[in-house]
Design an enzyme around this catalytic site. Structure first.
Site, PDB file in Angstrom:
ATOM      1  N   VAL A  23      -4.968 -16.354 -10.356  1.00  0.00           N
ATOM      2  CA  VAL A  23      -5.187 -14.923 -10.560  1.00  0.00           C
ATOM      3  C   VAL A  23      -6.248 -14.659 -11.633  1.00  0.00           C
ATOM      4  O   VAL A  23      -7.159 -13.863 -11.440  1.00  0.00           O
ATOM      5  CB  VAL A  23      -3.852 -14.230 -10.916  1.00  0.00           C
ATOM      6  CG1 VAL A  23      -4.079 -12.821 -11.436  1.00  0.00           C
ATOM      7  CG2 VAL A  23      -2.957 -14.190  -9.688  1.00  0.00           C
ATOM      8  N   ASP A  60      -7.878 -20.126 -21.807  1.00  0.00           N
ATOM      9  CA  ASP A  60      -6.718 -20.880 -21.331  1.00  0.00           C
ATOM     10  C   ASP A  60      -6.364 -21.924 -22.384  1.00  0.00           C
ATOM     11  O   ASP A  60      -7.243 -22.459 -23.066  1.00  0.00           O
ATOM     12  CB  ASP A  60      -7.021 -21.544 -19.982  1.00  0.00           C
ATOM     13  CG  ASP A  60      -5.743 -21.852 -19.203  1.00  0.00           C
ATOM     14  OD1 ASP A  60      -5.493 -21.180 -18.179  1.00  0.00           O
ATOM     15  OD2 ASP A  60      -4.980 -22.744 -19.633  1.00  0.00           O
ATOM     16  N   GLU A  69      -1.043  -7.750  -9.437  1.00  0.00           N
ATOM     17  CA  GLU A  69      -2.096  -8.277  -8.567  1.00  0.00           C
ATOM     18  C   GLU A  69      -1.507  -8.601  -7.194  1.00  0.00           C
ATOM     19  O   GLU A  69      -0.442  -9.192  -7.101  1.00  0.00           O
ATOM     20  CB  GLU A  69      -2.693  -9.541  -9.205  1.00  0.00           C
ATOM     21  CG  GLU A  69      -3.820 -10.141  -8.423  1.00  0.00           C
ATOM     22  CD  GLU A  69      -4.857  -9.094  -8.019  1.00  0.00           C
ATOM     23  OE1 GLU A  69      -5.418  -8.425  -8.898  1.00  0.00           O
ATOM     24  OE2 GLU A  69      -5.081  -8.936  -6.804  1.00  0.00           O
ATOM     25  N   ASN A 116       6.445  -7.683  -2.379  1.00  0.00           N
ATOM     26  CA  ASN A 116       6.624  -9.094  -2.028  1.00  0.00           C
ATOM     27  C   ASN A 116       7.958  -9.334  -1.327  1.00  0.00           C
ATOM     28  O   ASN A 116       8.040 -10.113  -0.372  1.00  0.00           O
ATOM     29  CB  ASN A 116       6.527  -9.972  -3.278  1.00  0.00           C
ATOM     30  CG  ASN A 116       5.090 -10.397  -3.539  1.00  0.00           C
ATOM     31  OD1 ASN A 116       4.175  -9.991  -2.825  1.00  0.00           O
ATOM     32  ND2 ASN A 116       4.884 -11.203  -4.563  1.00  0.00           N
ATOM     33  N   CYS A 133       4.510 -17.270  -5.046  1.00  0.00           N
ATOM     34  CA  CYS A 133       4.989 -15.900  -5.301  1.00  0.00           C
ATOM     35  C   CYS A 133       6.301 -15.540  -4.617  1.00  0.00           C
ATOM     36  O   CYS A 133       7.276 -15.214  -5.295  1.00  0.00           O
ATOM     37  CB  CYS A 133       3.898 -14.911  -4.901  1.00  0.00           C
ATOM     38  SG  CYS A 133       2.463 -15.017  -5.975  1.00  0.00           S
ATOM     39  N   ARG A 187       3.104 -25.142  -4.554  1.00  0.00           N
ATOM     40  CA  ARG A 187       4.338 -24.560  -5.077  1.00  0.00           C
ATOM     41  C   ARG A 187       5.251 -24.088  -3.939  1.00  0.00           C
ATOM     42  O   ARG A 187       4.834 -23.339  -3.085  1.00  0.00           O
ATOM     43  CB  ARG A 187       4.004 -23.422  -6.055  1.00  0.00           C
ATOM     44  CG  ARG A 187       3.443 -23.966  -7.372  1.00  0.00           C
ATOM     45  CD  ARG A 187       3.065 -22.871  -8.347  1.00  0.00           C
ATOM     46  NE  ARG A 187       1.752 -22.322  -8.074  1.00  0.00           N
ATOM     47  CZ  ARG A 187       1.120 -21.459  -8.890  1.00  0.00           C
ATOM     48  NH1 ARG A 187       1.709 -21.061 -10.005  1.00  0.00           N
ATOM     49  NH2 ARG A 187      -0.080 -20.999  -8.594  1.00  0.00           N
TER      50      ARG A 187
END
Ligand SMILES: NC(=O)c1ccc[n+]([C@@H]2O[C@H](COP(=O)([O-])OP(=O)(O)OC[C@H]3O[C@@H](n4cnc5c(N)ncnc54)[C@H](O)[C@@H]3O)[C@@H](O)[C@H]2O)c1
Length: 439
Positions: free
Chosen positions: A11, A30, A151, A215, A267, A335
């Site tokens: 993202v 980061d 997002e 979602n 997600c 993931r």
């Protein structure tokens, strides 16, 4: 305008590079020094179509920079975005907010000018309030407004989604501070979307909930068609036609009605779980989402059982080729991929597994049991195999000719868990072919 992005993941990198592309000065920070070093050399550490070009072009033009030094990133920024991870917390399924809270405090301490602190990470309702408390406690002296800007991009099509979204959701607090935050974010987004994209301005709680509700709805839609597919198999119906017949109804819509091995990714699994936990804790449990989670979990193991059944009830001594490891095509993200559940089960049932994925092999290796043979290409994976399982529908797998596949294999079992092949063509080539929800 200058902004900072905290987190150089899917993202942070995509949104940072897209803002830079339309003229914003963006510094991405980061904590992962290796990631920052590689980005500075123009190497993007994730697979996302088009991203490397966007990153290198904008870095060359001086609009996009990378650092591990938060103070450097925050200096002079009108808005600072939090795009750090919010994984499931071990044990209870709540979102782990430790990265968000730590980053919020670090930003507040580093700030030397008023700014808007925008949470882009997916966070449960109420997190914005907590971020507000953290910021006020750390910097009572400075006007730091908090905002929520969830997002909605999809991996694999992230740049297109960010550049042309269906909507932008911005949540701000009531009052003059909230108005200021909204004005900054409208100005930031303006060169990207001009007049085409609706900007939905809401309160912070509403913005946070929109992301989870969206979602969870999509995950439920997928799970719904998966269960309809199972029913199709029992009664001799075709899930493709059922999905098409449903989806052409404008109230339903055609997207997210593809039956398959169950949703995965970075997600849906964690967000459905976090929403169910928040809802239960708030005294308003959402049983539909709880059922979606349970059905989807069970589905991934059931897919391994299908392979065993298709191979005559035993995998002992069998070679199973698996095409696709990532949770979907055009990404290297592993993931919650179905492969992480299925492959260990196939091996435990006695199979020798040969796998190939165009982008995710390096990410997959440390997550999967030892003993898998990682092939150099699809043909190598299937050569001499007793069974072939199509798990992720990369385009290059769609293009494999049935006769060529059949000739390369020792056995004739083909399990198409993404319904990409034509059943008749595969049967004509001599395959014992099965797919999801199609007769
Ligand atoms: N991946 C997606 O498709 C997607 C889509 C929409 C929303 N989201 C949400 O966006 C958030 C980020 O997701 P992602 O997939 O980009 O995560 P990611 O794990 O790919 O990246 C997060 C990055 O943040 C860095 N980080 C953590 N703490 C930091 C700190 N204090 N300072 C600087 N950097 C720090 C990590 O090193 C890592 O590089 C999550 O909340 C996710 O739910 C993700």
């Amino acid at each position: 305008m200058r902004i900072a992005m905290v987190g150089a993941g899917y993202v942070g990198l995509v949104s940072g590079a897209c803002f830079a592309e339309v003229g914003t000065e963006v510094c991405i920070v980061d904590t992962d020094a290796a990631k920052v070093a590689s980005l500075r050399e123009g190497k993007v550490p994730i697979y996302e179509p088009g991203l490397e070009r966007l990153v290198t072009d904008n870095a060359r033009e001086g609009r996009l920079s990378f650092t591990t030094d938060l103070a450097e990133a925050v200096r002079g920024a009108e808005a600072v975005f939090l795009a750090v991870g919010t994984p499931s917390r071990r044990g209870d399924g709540h979102a782990d907010l430790s990265y968000v809270f730590a980053a919020a405090e670090q930003v507040a301490r580093a700030a030397t000018q008023p700014l808007v602190l925008v949470t882009k990470s997916t966070v449960p309702v109420g997190t914005g309030r907590q971020v507000h408390e953290i910021v006020r406690a750390a910097r009572p002296d400075l006007a730091i407004e908090v905002a929520s800007n969830p997002e909605f991009l999809r991996e694999g099509n992230a740049i297109g989604d960010f550049m042309r979204p269906d909507r932008v959701v911005i949540g701000v607090e009531e009052g003059a501070g909230g108005e200021r935050a909204l004005a900054v974010l409208r100005r930031l987004y303006r060169p990207l979307y001009l007049i085409e994209t609706p900007i939905l301005a809401t309160g912070i709680e509403t913005a946070e909930l929109i992301k989870y509700a969206a979602n969870a709805f999509l995950a439920t839609k997928i799970t719904f068609i998966n269960e309809i597919a199972d029913l199709c198999e029992r009664v001799g119906a075709d899930v493709h036609d059922v999905a098409r017949g449903m989806g052409l109804d404008g109230r339903i819509g055609r997207k997210f009605l593809h039956a398959g091995p169950g949703y995965g990714g970075s997600c849906f699994p964690k967000d459905t779980l976090a929403l169910a936990r928040t809802a239960a804790d708030s005294g308003a449990p959402i049983r539909l989402v709880e059922a979606t989670i349970a059905v989807n979990e069970a589905r991934k193991s059931a897919m391994a059982d299908r392979v065993v059944a298709a191979c005559g009830g035993s995998l002992a001594g069998k070679v199973v080729a698996v095409l696709g490891l990532a949770f979907k095509p055009e990404t290297d993200d592993m993931r919650e991929a179905a492969s992480l559940v299925m492959l260990p089960r196939l091996m435990a049932a006695g199979a020798t597994v040969r796998a190939f994925d165009p982008a995710a092999m390096e990410q997959a290796r440390p997550l999967l049991p030892a003993g898998i043979h990682y092939a150099a290409n699809a043909l190598e994976a299937i050569t001499g195999a007793d069974a072939l399982v199509l798990l992720t529908e990369w385009n290059e797998f769609r293009a494999l000719a049935p006769e060529r596949l059949r000739a390369a294999m020792r056995g004739d079992v083909l399990l198409d868990l993404r319904n990409v092949y034509d059943p008749e063509a595969m049967r004509a080539a001599g395959f014992h072919y099965s797919s999801i929800g199609r007769p």
